[in-house]
Design an enzyme around this catalytic site. Structure first.
Site, PDB file in Angstrom:
ATOM      1  CB  ALA A  70     -59.301  62.373 -38.972  1.00 13.86           C
ATOM      2  N   GLY A 114     -55.822  63.882 -43.035  1.00 15.36           N
ATOM      3  CA  GLY A 114     -54.859  62.867 -42.590  1.00 15.36           C
ATOM      4  C   GLY A 114     -54.431  61.949 -43.725  1.00 15.36           C
ATOM      5  CD  GLU A 117     -52.191  66.015 -41.794  1.00 14.75           C
ATOM      6  OE1 GLU A 117     -53.067  65.240 -41.346  1.00 14.75           O
ATOM      7  OE2 GLU A 117     -51.882  67.084 -41.234  1.00 14.75           O
ATOM      8  CD  GLU A 137     -56.769  68.688 -42.182  1.00 15.37           C
ATOM      9  OE1 GLU A 137     -56.735  69.479 -43.156  1.00 15.37           O
ATOM     10  OE2 GLU A 137     -56.024  67.702 -42.099  1.00 15.37           O
TER      11      GLU A 137
END
Ligand code: CO8
Length: 263
Positions: A70, A114, A117, A137
């Protein structure tokens, strides 16, 4: 987040030999994933998904990173109210696994948070030997939020997923291949050549058959073995309704290569 404008300038697309290439091209080579970036990625993937000439989509990043997670410069400004109201990890993110065309993540460098992911939302991952995967994270005051705890666990099992999520440590490309997160690792220049060969091979399969095969495998993530086998059988029966089934069987008996009609 419905008023977010997709950052189309960060996504470069091209098509060649039935393959739709989507390159994440943020000015920061680590490709930090913001809401507007992910919407642009989703739009590009949907465009190829709706293009009948495309039989395989490949998502790639820069030499340095597929995506390092992110955009923390965006995320730091958010709070509980804004992430829930704006549906921070819904718009765009939830649409990528709905793509029907086979989609490969080609990972060089970092695939973190992310980014990992996003790679796991693709059908499989091909990695360069310098690739690094992780869900870091926990080190920045969060936990994975775009499917990391679920897809990583299904992919590599509870023990290794727990290790990754609780330590935040990165995994090398070889480790990722050994535990099944990555389908294949290629060294240096072989990466680009082999990724292209795999993508072109898939793109040249019968397109409806490839979509049915993808759908059948994905059911395994969503249901029991009994239900999954039932679904597979029904999809298998449906292949008999395709012209490409007749062509595939005919080509085999005539000892020639099939010429797919894609219907
Ligand atoms: N977001 C924004 N900027 C970043 C990010 C990021 N994720 N990662 C690095 N940068 C910036 C750095 O701040 C730096 O900027 P500047 O030059 O202005 O100081 C520049 O990119 C280069 O970074 P580094 O100097 O740190 O580069 P290194 O090669 O030394 O290190 C690393 C590379 C290891 C990737 C390191 O940058 C790092 O650890 N980055 C953070 C990785 C991370 O924690 N990712 C997880 C984020 S959380 C998350 O992904 C939650 C997912 C939820 C869904 C997403 C919704 C959109």
């Amino acid at each position: 987040m419905n008023n977010i404008i997709p950052k189309t300038e960060w996504v470069k697309t091209r098509s060649e030999n039935g393959v739709g290439w989507i390159q994440l091209s943020h000015e920061n080579k680590l490709n930090p994933l913001s809401a507007s970036f992910i919407l642009a990625i989703k739009d590009a993937a949907e465009k190829f998904d709706n293009d009948r000439s495309i039989g395989c989509i490949v998502l790639i990043g820069s030499e340095k990173a597929f995506a390092a997670g992110a955009d923390l410069k965006e995320m730091i400004k958010l709070n509980y109210a804004s992430v829930t109201e704006s549906r921070y990890i819904e718009n765009g993110w939830l649409d990528i696994p709905k793509i029907k065309t086979p989609i490969i993540a080609g990972v060089k460098g970092y695939a973190l948070g992310g980014g990992c992911e996003l790679a796991m939302m693709c059908d499989f991952i091909i990695a360069k030997d310098d690739a690094k995967f992780g869900q870091p994270e926990i080190n920045i005051g969060a936990i994975p939020g775009a499917g990391g705890t679920q897809r990583l666990t299904r992919s590599i099992g509870k023990s290794k997923a727990m290790l990754a999520v609780l330590t935040g440590d990165m995994m090398s490309a070889d480790e990722a291949e050994n535990c099944g997160l990555v389908a294949k690792v290629f060294k240096g220049e072989d990466f680009d050549i082999s990724l292209k060969e795999i993508a072109v091979k898939i793109a040249n399969q019968s397109k409806p058959l490839a979509k049915l095969a993808k759908q059948a495998v994905n059911v395994a993530f969503e249901t029991t073995l009994e239900e999954g086998v039932r679904s597979e059988r029904s999809l298998f029966y449906s292949t008999f309704a395709l012209d490409d089934h007749v062509e595939g069987m005919g080509a085999f008996s005539e000892k020639r290569k099939p010429i797919w009609k894609n219907k």
